[in-house]
Design a protein around this motif. Sequence first.
Motif, PDB file in Angstrom:
ATOM      1  N   UNK A  47     -26.486  43.325  63.893  1.00 18.56           N
ATOM      2  CA  UNK A  47     -26.130  41.959  63.462  1.00 18.56           C
ATOM      3  C   UNK A  47     -26.050  40.982  64.627  1.00 18.56           C
ATOM      4  N   UNK A  48     -25.916  41.485  65.845  1.00 17.14           N
ATOM      5  CA  UNK A  48     -25.819  40.607  67.016  1.00 17.14           C
ATOM      6  C   UNK A  48     -27.181  40.113  67.484  1.00 17.14           C
ATOM      7  N   UNK A  49     -28.270  40.667  66.923  1.00 15.58           N
ATOM      8  CA  UNK A  49     -29.613  40.166  67.240  1.00 15.58           C
ATOM      9  C   UNK A  49     -29.986  39.124  66.191  1.00 15.58           C
ATOM     10  N   UNK A  96     -35.739  37.964  66.200  1.00 18.59           N
ATOM     11  CA  UNK A  96     -36.134  39.236  66.803  1.00 18.59           C
ATOM     12  C   UNK A  96     -35.555  40.448  66.067  1.00 18.59           C
ATOM     13  N   UNK A  97     -34.975  40.236  64.906  1.00 15.16           N
ATOM     14  CA  UNK A  97     -34.313  41.312  64.178  1.00 15.16           C
ATOM     15  C   UNK A  97     -35.170  41.726  62.983  1.00 15.16           C
ATOM     16  N   UNK A  98     -35.804  42.908  63.030  1.00 12.31           N
ATOM     17  CA  UNK A  98     -36.705  43.294  61.929  1.00 12.31           C
ATOM     18  C   UNK A  98     -36.013  43.441  60.584  1.00 12.31           C
ATOM     19  N   UNK A  99     -34.737  43.850  60.586  1.00 14.20           N
ATOM     20  CA  UNK A  99     -34.026  43.965  59.320  1.00 14.20           C
ATOM     21  C   UNK A  99     -33.810  42.617  58.664  1.00 14.20           C
ATOM     22  N   UNK A 100     -33.435  41.628  59.454  1.00 13.32           N
ATOM     23  CA  UNK A 100     -33.223  40.279  58.930  1.00 13.32           C
ATOM     24  C   UNK A 100     -34.549  39.641  58.521  1.00 13.32           C
TER      25      UNK A 100
END
Length: 343
Positions: A192-194, A198-202
Amino acid sequence: MTWFDESRLDDERALAGIDQLLRSLAESGARVRREAAGAAAPLQEAVRRAAEAGRPRAVVAAGPDSRLLRAVLEPFCPVPFVAWPAPGLPGWAGSLDLVVVLAPTGSDPGEASAAAEAVRRGAQLVVAAPEKSMVAQHAEGRDSTLLPVESGDTLAMAILMLTYLHSVGLGPEADATTVADALDDVATACSPHRDIAVNPGKILAISLADSLPVVWGGSVLAARAARRVAEGLRRASGRGAIAGDADDLLPVIEAARPRNVFDDPFAEEQASARPVLVVLDDGASDPIMVEQRRTLTEAADARGVRVEIVEANTSTEVARYASLLLQGTYAAEYLRLGLVADD
């Protein structure tokens, strides 16, 4: 009516509301390591017993969680393998066979009855269950080994059992450290801090926010991960999400009306959600799978359907399965977080 607010995915207060859930996902690798370390000595004892008994006539995986073992073992197991999710055991199972049981809570009567039946029939029995649980008590016997577990994490328990089966020559490599490292890599990438960029889940959650997820995996394990991911997306969003074979998913993609640059996007959203093809790529290179993937992606391109690729780059099939599943789970939880209801 609900709508998707992507700003919530980087909002510290919104993320704090699901902190415990995200921590649990981030600790997936740690649970695999803990279960492997805690059961190291009993696992060695089980391997010793198996060497003395010789190769079993067949392997029976009992209990509701036996299907994961089947997905891993069926292509590799050198003896007949049966997943038996019903209570008890098949009538033919006996002293020449190996029975394995995954019991996350140790309190399921069906799992307990399978363990007791294996003991009564004199089968080799290996059970992963909490110590002093009902299943553990029913598994006590001369030819039985208990692999003690604590986390209740089905994947961690399955890795433990697969490690045993690999050690006795009945399954593929399922090194706990490799799996744990793969899960840690996903937790770092999807933290969650990314931020969103750059966050593939988001990023995947945003892509699926106003769409019908159509999830496909080519190999046996990737297909199982696809079903689990689609199930997680349905629970998270309360909306549709489907997984299946290429032949089942192709009509859904082909039914999507090709995009028109003059379409009103808001009117289209109100009419129906467009599909998004999510490909779970575990590196399988079987020509049939490659052709199925090509057919699906070409149909998606022809109709303006977005294609999202979720990749797993690690050394073993089981680790790739674990990586794909955790990436999809992160996306589902970020999707849940971003969905807000109109007042």
